[in-house]
Scaffold this active site. Structure first.
Site, PDB file in Angstrom:
ATOM      1  N   ILE A  47       0.836  -1.203   0.000  1.00 48.33           N
ATOM      2  CA  ILE A  47       0.000   0.000   0.000  1.00 48.33           C
ATOM      3  C   ILE A  47       0.872   1.254   0.000  1.00 48.33           C
ATOM      4  CG2 ILE A  47      -1.703   1.281   1.368  1.00 48.33           C
ATOM      5  CD1 ILE A  47      -2.593  -1.515   2.492  1.00 48.33           C
ATOM      6  N   TYR A 201      -1.343  -7.807  16.959  1.00 50.62           N
ATOM      7  CA  TYR A 201      -1.437  -6.893  15.809  1.00 50.62           C
ATOM      8  C   TYR A 201      -2.623  -5.946  16.006  1.00 50.62           C
ATOM      9  CZ  TYR A 201      -2.322  -5.357  10.973  1.00 50.62           C
ATOM     10  OH  TYR A 201      -2.563  -4.599   9.846  1.00 50.62           O
ATOM     11  N   LYS A 205      -2.823  -1.787  16.233  1.00 48.74           N
ATOM     12  CA  LYS A 205      -3.625  -0.964  15.322  1.00 48.74           C
ATOM     13  C   LYS A 205      -4.605  -0.078  16.095  1.00 48.74           C
ATOM     14  CE  LYS A 205      -1.412  -1.592  12.056  1.00 48.74           C
ATOM     15  NZ  LYS A 205      -0.954  -0.618  11.050  1.00 48.74           N
TER      16      LYS A 205
HETATM   17  N1  LIG Z   1      -2.971  -5.496   3.574  1.00 49.17           N
HETATM   18  C1  LIG Z   1      -4.058  -5.329   4.317  1.00 49.17           C
HETATM   19  O1  LIG Z   1      -5.079  -5.997   4.104  1.00 49.17           O
HETATM   20  C2  LIG Z   1      -4.067  -4.335   5.427  1.00 49.17           C
HETATM   21  C3  LIG Z   1      -5.251  -4.182   6.163  1.00 49.17           C
HETATM   22  C4  LIG Z   1      -5.291  -3.257   7.189  1.00 49.17           C
HETATM   23  C5  LIG Z   1      -4.160  -2.502   7.464  1.00 49.17           C
HETATM   24  N2  LIG Z   1      -3.026  -2.647   6.757  1.00 49.17           N
HETATM   25  C6  LIG Z   1      -1.865  -1.800   7.094  1.00 49.17           C
HETATM   26  O2  LIG Z   1      -1.367  -1.201   5.918  1.00 49.17           O
HETATM   27  C7  LIG Z   1       0.000  -0.835   6.121  1.00 49.17           C
HETATM   28  C8  LIG Z   1       0.831  -1.283   4.919  1.00 49.17           C
HETATM   29  O3  LIG Z   1       0.851  -2.691   4.894  1.00 49.17           O
HETATM   30  P1  LIG Z   1       0.833  -3.572   3.559  1.00 49.17           P
HETATM   31  O4  LIG Z   1      -0.420  -4.356   3.585  1.00 49.17           O
HETATM   32  O5  LIG Z   1       1.150  -2.746   2.381  1.00 49.17           O
HETATM   33  O6  LIG Z   1       1.996  -4.624   3.923  1.00 49.17           O
HETATM   34  P2  LIG Z   1       3.408  -4.948   3.255  1.00 49.17           P
HETATM   35  O7  LIG Z   1       3.247  -5.203   1.795  1.00 49.17           O
HETATM   36  O8  LIG Z   1       3.983  -6.033   4.095  1.00 49.17           O
HETATM   37  O9  LIG Z   1       4.229  -3.596   3.466  1.00 49.17           O
HETATM   38  C9  LIG Z   1       4.652  -3.210   4.753  1.00 49.17           C
HETATM   39  C10 LIG Z   1       5.772  -2.206   4.632  1.00 49.17           C
HETATM   40  O10 LIG Z   1       6.228  -1.885   5.955  1.00 49.17           O
HETATM   41  C11 LIG Z   1       7.632  -1.997   5.979  1.00 49.17           C
HETATM   42  N3  LIG Z   1       8.202  -2.277   7.289  1.00 49.17           N
HETATM   43  C12 LIG Z   1       8.050  -3.397   8.045  1.00 49.17           C
HETATM   44  N4  LIG Z   1       8.813  -3.309   9.141  1.00 49.17           N
HETATM   45  C13 LIG Z   1       9.481  -2.134   9.079  1.00 49.17           C
HETATM   46  C14 LIG Z   1      10.434  -1.503   9.894  1.00 49.17           C
HETATM   47  N5  LIG Z   1      10.906  -2.089  11.014  1.00 49.17           N
HETATM   48  N6  LIG Z   1      10.914  -0.298   9.529  1.00 49.17           N
HETATM   49  C15 LIG Z   1      10.483   0.281   8.390  1.00 49.17           C
HETATM   50  N7  LIG Z   1       9.581  -0.276   7.567  1.00 49.17           N
HETATM   51  C16 LIG Z   1       9.095  -1.478   7.908  1.00 49.17           C
HETATM   52  C17 LIG Z   1       7.925  -3.142   5.008  1.00 49.17           C
HETATM   53  O11 LIG Z   1       9.299  -3.138   4.638  1.00 49.17           O
HETATM   54  P3  LIG Z   1      10.048  -4.509   4.187  1.00 49.17           P
HETATM   55  O12 LIG Z   1       9.586  -4.801   2.801  1.00 49.17           O
HETATM   56  O13 LIG Z   1      11.482  -4.158   4.287  1.00 49.17           O
HETATM   57  O14 LIG Z   1       9.627  -5.561   5.173  1.00 49.17           O
HETATM   58  C18 LIG Z   1       6.990  -2.755   3.888  1.00 49.17           C
HETATM   59  O15 LIG Z   1       7.541  -1.743   3.106  1.00 49.17           O
HETATM   60  C19 LIG Z   1       0.422  -1.493   7.435  1.00 49.17           C
HETATM   61  O16 LIG Z   1       0.420  -0.529   8.457  1.00 49.17           O
HETATM   62  C20 LIG Z   1      -0.681  -2.514   7.688  1.00 49.17           C
HETATM   63  O17 LIG Z   1      -0.838  -2.775   9.050  1.00 49.17           O
HETATM   64  C21 LIG Z   1      -2.955  -3.555   5.734  1.00 49.17           C
END
Ligand SMILES: NC(=O)c1ccc[n+]([C@@H]2O[C@H](COP(=O)([O-])OP(=O)(O)OC[C@H]3O[C@@H](n4cnc5c(N)ncnc54)[C@H](OP(=O)(O)O)[C@@H]3O)[C@@H](O)[C@H]2O)c1
Ligand SMILES: *[C@@H]1O[C@H](CO)[C@@H](O)[C@H](O)[C@H]1NC(C)=O
Length: 318
Positions: A47, A201, A205
């Site tokens: 995202i 988690y 959140k």
């Molecule tokens: N996907 C869903 O359905 C969903 C639903 C509700 C909320 N969210 C929220 O949306 C946000 C984005 O998540 P996403 O779904 O796009 O997941 P994602 O594809 O796993 O991306 C997560 C990002 O966070 C980075 N990250 C993880 N640990 C980190 C750290 N210690 N320092 C800096 N960056 C770090 C990751 O970097 P690396 O690639 O290096 O690990 C990656 O760039 C999150 O806050 C998640 O909780 C997602």
């Protein structure tokens, strides 16, 4: 002929409703961002990357704040290519290290003049411990962003009107803040099982929503506003560390049927970052590009305040 037009109209209408249902609402803002600077944490994938592409397309200088240099620099190329813009840079930020957060803020404040939009997007869904001994999900999803935001606040005030957008989740509804557990384990829950990870988690959140609630109060009169949001259920790498069988047999088929793509996942973040006229909703929680009611625990003044104070201590701010 007129029947045909009516039929076509109905079909188009149904398709539009269907599309909205499948893909969710879209950010309608036409805002351009030339001369503005934005930070998106965790923007090397998912995202965050989709958000960065859109903001770059609007003309912003986009800082990709990511923990891994190789993935971060590869993402710069992708964001440049997809947005057709060149004003995109990588800056190293590991939210699981308070030292790294401080180093990032220091370098950023020294080398960049502005900060107009801060997007606290990075997140993890896995058990672990940060460099500072905090629970990983609490540490990355909340405390790292708490410290980052506070270190950058003066710059945001100087650049007001400016916005802070924190990506929470629908799952915050399942969160609860047990401060006794936090005192003993530096995490709002314990355990290694799939369900434990789910709860912990969710707690992290809920922290995102309460952080934004308290931050808005502290920012009153500054023209810096803040929002938390649920991006929807989106196909990303977020579940990469969960059980392989769970992923293959359950998550993958469900995701293929019901989860949205990352562009859809970025829409509510973009709405909160860009939409004109939502400033009076500072501190609120958004979903599907609209403000949403939250449960009492997610707008509890005393709870939000207590979380803020504990976060100040744990992040070394006070
Ligand atoms: N996907 C869903 O359905 C969903 C639903 C509700 C909320 N969210 C929220 O949306 C946000 C984005 O998540 P996403 O779904 O796009 O997941 P994602 O594809 O796993 O991306 C997560 C990002 O966070 C980075 N990250 C993880 N640990 C980190 C750290 N210690 N320092 C800096 N960056 C770090 C990751 O970097 P690396 O690639 O290096 O690990 C990656 O760039 C999150 O806050 C998640 O909780 C997602
Ligand atoms: C906030 O914005 C309003 C409207 O633009 C302006 O009148 C006011 O001076 C600003 N306040 C601060 C503290 O910047």
């Amino acid at each position: 002929m007129s029947e045909f037009l009516m039929f076509a109209g109905v079909v188009i209408g149904v398709l539009m409703i269907f599309r909205n249902f499948i893909l969710g609402a879209r950010c309608k803002s036409k805002e351009k961002l030339h001369g503005k600077t934005v930070i998106v944490t965790g923007s090397n994938t998912g995202i965050g990357m989709a958000t960065a592409v859109d903001l770059a397309r609007r003309g912003a200088r986009v800082i990709l704040a990511c923990r891994n240099q190789i993935r971060g620099e590869a993402a710069v190329d992708v964001v440049k290519r997809e947005s057709g813009r060149k004003n995109v840079v990588f800056m190293q930020l590991d939210l699981a290290s308070l030292k790294s957060v401080r180093a990032f803020a220091e370098i950023f404040l020294k080398t960049e003049k502005r900060l107009d939009i801060l997007i606290n997007n990075a997140g993890v869904y896995m058990q672990g411990t940060t460099e500072d001994g905090l629970g990983l999900m609490f540490g990355v999803n909340h405390i790292g962003h708490f410290l980052l935001t506070n270190l950058l606040l003066d710059r945001m005030k100087a650049c007001a009107p400016s916005r802070i957008v924190t990506v929470s989740a629908y799952l915050h509804n399942f969160g609860n803040l047990d401060f006794d557990c936090l005192h003993t384990h530096k995490e709002f829950g314990v355990g290694e099982s799939g369900m434990d990870v789910f709860w912990i988690y969710s707690h992290s959140k809920l922290c995102n929503v309460l952080f934004t609630h308290e931050l808005a109060k502290r920012l009153q009169g500054t023209n810096v506003t803040c929002y938390s949001l649920n991006p929807g259920f989106i196909s990303t790498e977020l579940a990469r560390n969960t059980n392989k069988m769970f992923r293959r047999l359950l998550l993958k088929p469900i995701a293929a049927l019901f989860f949205k793509d990352v562009q859809s996942g970025a829409q509510t973040t973009l709405h909160c970052a860009l939409q004109e006229g939502i400033e009076s909703l500072s501190g609120r929680y958004f979903s599907n590009c609209a403000v949403q009611k939250v449960k009492a625990k997610a707008k509890d003044d005393a709870l939000a305040r207590k979380l803020w104070e504990v976060s100040e201590t744990l992040s070394g701010l006070s």
